[in-house]
Design an enzyme around this catalytic site. Sequence first.
Site, PDB file in Angstrom:
ATOM      1  N   GLY A 289       0.751  -1.127  -0.058  1.00 49.09           N
ATOM      2  CA  GLY A 289      -0.254   0.066   0.001  1.00 49.09           C
ATOM      3  C   GLY A 289       0.956   1.204  -0.057  1.00 49.09           C
ATOM      4  O   GLY A 289       0.554   2.179  -0.860  1.00 49.09           O
ATOM      5  N   GLU A 326       0.469   5.618   7.694  1.00 49.99           N
ATOM      6  CA  GLU A 326       1.779   6.091   7.337  1.00 49.99           C
ATOM      7  C   GLU A 326       2.293   7.267   7.960  1.00 49.99           C
ATOM      8  O   GLU A 326       3.584   7.484   8.689  1.00 49.99           O
ATOM      9  CB  GLU A 326       2.048   6.532   5.756  1.00 49.99           C
ATOM     10  CG  GLU A 326       1.726   5.082   5.032  1.00 49.99           C
ATOM     11  CD  GLU A 326       2.328   3.921   5.097  1.00 49.99           C
ATOM     12  OE1 GLU A 326       3.189   3.479   5.923  1.00 49.99           O
ATOM     13  OE2 GLU A 326       1.351   2.586   4.840  1.00 49.99           O
TER      14      GLU A 326
HETATM   15  N1  B3K Z   1       5.669  -0.826   6.485  1.00 50.70           N
HETATM   16  C1  B3K Z   1       5.351  -0.815   5.201  1.00 50.70           C
HETATM   17  C2  B3K Z   1       5.397  -2.194   4.713  1.00 50.70           C
HETATM   18  C3  B3K Z   1       6.829  -2.895   4.244  1.00 50.70           C
HETATM   19  C4  B3K Z   1       6.598  -4.205   3.675  1.00 50.70           C
HETATM   20  C5  B3K Z   1       7.800  -4.708   3.228  1.00 50.70           C
HETATM   21  N2  B3K Z   1       7.505  -5.901   2.568  1.00 50.70           N
HETATM   22  C6  B3K Z   1       3.783  -0.314   5.117  1.00 50.70           C
HETATM   23  C7  B3K Z   1       3.329  -0.207   6.202  1.00 50.70           C
HETATM   24  O1  B3K Z   1       2.913  -1.074   7.057  1.00 50.70           O
HETATM   25  O2  B3K Z   1       3.012   0.871   6.606  1.00 50.70           O
HETATM   26 ZN    ZN Z   2       2.601   0.171   8.647  1.00 53.57          ZN
END
Ligand code: B3K
Ligand code: ZN
Length: 904
Positions: A289, A326
Amino acid sequence: MGKRYGLFDPNIRLILFFLKGYPVTTQKKETFLKEYTPPAYLVDRLDLRVELDPQATRVRATLRCRPNTNTPVKQPLVLNGEQLELVRVALDGVELSATEFHFGDGLLTIAQVPDGPFMVETETRINPAGNTALEGLYLSSGNYCTQCEAEGFRTITCFPDRPDVMTVFTTTIVGDTASCPVLLSNGNLIDSGDLGDGRHYATWHDPFPKPCYLFALVAGDLVRISDTFTTRSGRQIDLHIYVEERNRNKCDHAMRALQKAMRWDELRFGREYDLDTYMIVAVDDFNMGAMENKGLNVFNSKYVLALPETATDTDYEGIEGVIAHEYFHNWTGNRITCRDWFQLSLKEGLTVFRDQEFTADMISRPVKRIQDANIIRSFQFREDSGPMAHPVRPPSFVEINNFYTLTVYNKGAEVIRMLHTLLGPETFRRGMDLYFERHDGQAVTCDDFVAAMADAWGKDLTQFKRWYSQAGTPELTVRADYDPAARQLILTVEQTCPPTRESAEKLPFFMPLAVGLLDAQGRAMPLENAPDATTRVLILSEAKQRFEFTNIASTPTISFLRNFSAPVKVRLDQSDEELGVLMAHDPDPFNRWDAGQKLGLHHLLAQIERHQQGQPVQVDDRLLHGLRNLLLDRDSDPAFLAMAMALPSENWIGQQMEVVDPVAIFAVRQQFRALIGQALRSELLQGYETLRIPGPYRYSALDAGKRALRNGCLAYLLAPPLDGVLDPCLLHKGVHQYRHADNMTDAIAALSCVVNADLATGTELLADFHAQWQHDPLVVDKWLILQAGCTLPGTLDRVKALTTHPSFTYKNPNKVRSLIATFCATNHGQFHAADGSGYDFLGDQVCLLDPLNPQIAARMLTPLTQWRRYDAGRQQLMRAQLERIGSQRSLSDDVKEVVERSLH
Ligand code: B3K
Ligand code: ZN
């Protein structure tokens, strides 16, 4: 005939060539939590200079290292480095000869380093254009972007690629002035200029030490949409969204969402943004996402771009939720990060909890709770009972990318929510404050988080932590004994949990069980020890426990597990009458909804049995009566009513069956929809007419709810009778709505109804839709989803044909998800065809995708991992596909791990 794409796409062959050109890395070994050791060296500062070139990007890195005082014995310096060409290594300014370092198997090792601080310089070369795995530095629509979480940074430069090494980054990007006018990295722009050779540069400095997985670089021809946000302490933050020119007009909703999220985090959690600038970049090719890189989020364009005519209400809600997620990571993930990847839920579970709470405040708390509980019950429970089952904190992994799961994210959020329920909102907030105060700037563990909560609460949470170490879904068996003479109710609750890979024997979990009681008229009964007088939170900690309710005047109807207070399955015998009382009167909206689902489930399961015996399907009057009441309800939130009108999902029905019969589940559920559509025709038509919203489209929670309910009515009306022909008047309603809708929500809802009701009309409208939207990739995704999800016969052949359509490409994860995953993971009736054709198709697709994008290939495999749940014939066919995939000559670690866990 159009140009051929897919397997024979010449571009793909080119990419395979580049992949082969990489040094082959050996197979990854399983990593264990219990083997964690602190890093031998820390890197205080990293200066990067990245000179961009599609095939040969040059990366020069200067690492200022020092031994970590926690490690007593002197050790070699070991940096990760994969899929890159090492040009030069120097130590304290002196170039090392080939005997002074070793580079191979994904590691750069320098045996002899000084005792005190020292400086390492490397120069490496990488190939962004050949990077189809979309991890590290790659190109999307000709623009450079990065994805480093979890272990992508090691494909950009040599570095200790682990989250407990936190470093201050200064990044200089050099790029072609004409094709890359925009050069971005984390933090603040401190320098920029022209190099006089057709190239320019920009230098970014991020003052916050961060793990390298939060590094980002973006370069390309992008436009910027800007706004500001003033923090509660009066600082003005510049907000920028970068998109391709063609998307310039689609960013308003995302910008508003960001501003709302920033305000909400100040109000609810007292968290303010720290840098002066917050940037979001939208790219079309992205494995998930979005990504929370410090100050420079990179997003799948699906979670940024929206216009009423291109995006649905669900898209609008998704954008708001993902932008918030995010943003919230800035505190829960970035400033306080994970010590190691086993702790992933430390940031993900907590951040999902935070985004769920945000969305609950933006739309409706009960509606959001039902959505989230549905995800847990339909998908996480399934994961928990399959071969990929793992605790919220997995004890080991081969490929960490396989553990970005519903368990780590959504069950992780449920674990946080249970703490919230146990501690209450004020104490929970004090626990959060304590966590931020103690650990800001650190890389910590889930234990550290729970310790902050325990200290704020003043109680021990040792037993609670079993949620982090034991996988599997606990099953509660509840018995109710009411004694009218003693005016006493005894609830006896027993908990068990099926064995999983990491533990055969489960110790009892500690969980809050929110319970209410209703009298025969549906009135809430007053309860002792209940904070709000009608809901009591029982604390279950034993394998079997008794709870007494005193002063209960009459036989109660039990409203158990209110608000889905724990992620568990519950067995409690309740009659249809009792469910009827709860459905009509339970003050807890989650249980009001759930009572209807239970009633539906009960009848569906009974009819599935009849259907399996060759008998005709009938819909019970009680269910029709309940649905009619919902349609006549003018007081409740329409979004809630829309969810209450929906039948239990095929996945949830399947989970109630010893042996899942996907084709029967589909057939009976379809017949139910058609029979309900016929029986309630006039109420549905009336609902459809009265819920019409005057005026132009506007995204708001209320309007979205009305549209959902109205389109839900349309879907029942157009549900195709399995043994008859749909009334042309009804079909016409769908066609009319599609043709006259001023927004994508109504257009796609109508189109979906038509596509699933009448092949000829559906095909005609789909062609019209494609002609109109073929230049908008996100809308083309919807076009693919509709076709892959079509429940009329022959879908697999049409899906196969679409894999060579010019609008489809294997290189774009959204396209793959829209076509392949929609068919294999949601079109149960057809994917599970008894001849195994669906499984065969998925086997082919995984083999084809794996060399291009292992992360996506491994995700696509999910439906096959569930093979043990089906009858012997299907088991054999599904297993055969797993074996076929497993026997491929070169297989990624990602796919290999899923295949091996599934078979053994
Ligand atoms: N932290 C990222 C996800 C990363 C995935 C790596 N394969 C998005 C989220 O959870 O906000
Ligand atoms: Zn996350």
